[in-house]
Design an enzyme around this catalytic site. Sequence first.
Site, PDB file in Angstrom:
ATOM      1  N   ARG A  20      39.835  37.779 -75.035  1.00  0.00           N
ATOM      2  CA  ARG A  20      39.412  39.393 -75.102  1.00  0.00           C
ATOM      3  C   ARG A  20      38.666  39.826 -73.999  1.00  0.00           C
ATOM      4  NH1 ARG A  20      41.507  42.015 -79.288  1.00  0.00           N
ATOM      5  NH2 ARG A  20      39.743  43.396 -79.523  1.00  0.00           N
ATOM      6  N   ASN A  71      49.745  42.304 -79.415  1.00  0.00           N
ATOM      7  CA  ASN A  71      48.552  42.661 -78.433  1.00  0.00           C
ATOM      8  C   ASN A  71      48.581  41.663 -77.134  1.00  0.00           C
ATOM      9  OD1 ASN A  71      45.517  42.724 -77.617  1.00  0.00           O
ATOM     10  ND2 ASN A  71      45.378  43.814 -79.613  1.00  0.00           N
ATOM     11  N   HIS A 161      47.226  54.823 -80.139  1.00  0.00           N
ATOM     12  CA  HIS A 161      47.612  53.684 -80.988  1.00  0.00           C
ATOM     13  C   HIS A 161      46.968  52.800 -82.017  1.00  0.00           C
ATOM     14  CE1 HIS A 161      44.432  51.930 -78.308  1.00  0.00           C
ATOM     15  NE2 HIS A 161      44.433  50.671 -79.014  1.00  0.00           N
ATOM     16  N   CYS A 191      42.093  50.577-114.145  1.00  0.00           N
ATOM     17  CA  CYS A 191      41.883  50.412-112.641  1.00  0.00           C
ATOM     18  C   CYS A 191      40.860  51.147-112.084  1.00  0.00           C
ATOM     19  CB  CYS A 191      43.219  50.893-111.820  1.00  0.00           C
ATOM     20  SG  CYS A 191      42.813  51.259-110.021  1.00  0.00           S
TER      21      CYS A 191
END
Lengths: 327, 327
Positions: A20, A71, A161, A191
């Site tokens: 990356r 990606n 995006h 909950c």
Amino acid sequence: MSQIRKDPLSGRHVLIAAGRAERPGHSTTVAASEPCPFCAGNESMTPPEVFAIRKNIEAGTIGWSVRIVPNKYPALLRNAGEQRRIEGFYAGAPALGAHEVVIESSEHIVNMALLSKGDFAIVLQAYRARLQQLRSEKQWSYLLVYKNQGARAGATLEHIHSQIIALPDVPQQTTEEIDNNRNYFERYGRCLSCQMIEQESINRSRLVIDDGHFVAICPFASRFAYENWILPKRHTSLFENGSEEDLIHLAGVLREMLIRLDRAVDHLSFNYVIHTAPSDSDDDRDYHWRIEILPRISTPAGFEWGSGCFINPVAPEAAALRLGNLG
Amino acid sequence: MSQIRKDPLSGRHVLIAAGRAERPGHSTTVAASEPCPFCAGNESMTPPEVFAIRKNIEAGTIGWSVRIVPNKYPALLRNAGEQRRIEGFYAGAPALGAHEVVIESSEHIVNMALLSKGDFAIVLQAYRARLQQLRSEKQWSYLLVYKNQGARAGATLEHIHSQIIALPDVPQQTTEEIDNNRNYFERYGRCLSCQMIEQESINRSRLVIDDGHFVAICPFASRFAYENWILPKRHTSLFENGSEEDLIHLAGVLREMLIRLDRAVDHLSFNYVIHTAPSDSDDDRDYHWRIEILPRISTPAGFEWGSGCFINPVAPEAAALRLGNLG
């Protein structure tokens, strides 16, 4: 080869994703790269799409509204192999997972708040459809949709995006949240998020929107200035199980919150994340799905990394008042 | 009034510190404020000092080398009161604590790597002395020294400085680390950090410096590109219990690492944090003190906030190789 590694002191997991570093921008600035790989006409600049929504398919056009592609600089790999790497007392493994990009407009729009309500609904439909597909692959225990908009939020391309990841294991943070939910249910028969929604609806000081189906609140222990969460009022565990009507209501609330944040904060950068249950069941009593919207105004610093506590300079009650007045 | 609040879903603590929004810079840029409140001659611009080191006191000069003052925009208050605030199922309390600033030079220096080794030793002496004083106040269970240098690291003033906080309770993150240490010791009869130092010294692929007293390593599960930790080779729990000789060795290693990081990374911003044991005992077997140096190149984004995992684009082995070659 990406790896997932566990820090033995903290138990924290890290993805070591050396590939990356080659991606554009390095997040010091958002690259206005020319040509933009996400614009219509440049589809060959991305890996082949795995999903798309085309508005006018019946009219014979080829125009798309939303496209999902792997990606190009993935932090996770679908064919990462099986081998666990143990090095002395360290535990590491190939970083198995899916890592995809949701391109949310064929036009070069850089601020999601500019989309119409109908466009928001199409984006949410794309998230829903793709999460359902990934869920059906059966090998993923954890699915996450997240968005980085603006350089301060870590975006490296400005064209709007989001990203979707799928992991084979549930991260520690989510496991701890489920444990907290379970403990609460066992103690109070209810909950925790349902209780929180009820309390915020009575108290109203942190409630920004209630459209009957969803609430938007500034949470009591907000980490970030103007942080807000959107939750369904009815107990449901899975975002991707939402009906058409649910998505249209959600589109309205999400769009309204992004518009108000855009008005409240100069040069807004933000992340949002969609937390959906790890389980396959939509009525898992230990999970209530939600969207967290995280404006990035100041940056976590030494205090946060050292102590694990956040410092937030804007009280959630003040943020809710301001966001409420911007409606 | 600052508050500490607990998020019921995650268990995460947040300091709601509304007064801090008034501080300069808001961390979008580092203010080169004129006049600088940290420069010699402008002492009246800060709250009165609580500690100082004066180099030439015996020569009758009044010049200081390091000054410690209460933070003008504190996230924590010493006189926060006792009252716990319970609002329905939420737990909040006044944010009790000390929050101080260590001004590390009387001159307007903006990069700590430019200090001499002797200057580093004086800064470390000031940390040590002040931590000992705070420890002696008996009301604090947790002490942290941290530094933010550069806008991307959250600094709001450029003149070199660090901060010290003292909290009445130990944060969850530290409690979890101590639990991990304890479990490791009970299973293997050994301190986890001692074991890690030994393994890194044999493996050497993540070892940057070993001066006989301290090691600097790029940890196996580094969250940040070029992250590195400095640890004493001998098992000790308390940074502030270090001898004069310890501090001089540490000054050398810390300075060398900051110089190498400055060479490795353009426009370096970084945080460092000094993790010292919550306990009063220097041979607490469940804690081994350390400094973490955290370069801020990319920013945590949606994936990190959503999943709690970090993505690091530079493998620690590659970082250690580069930092090793810069020596």
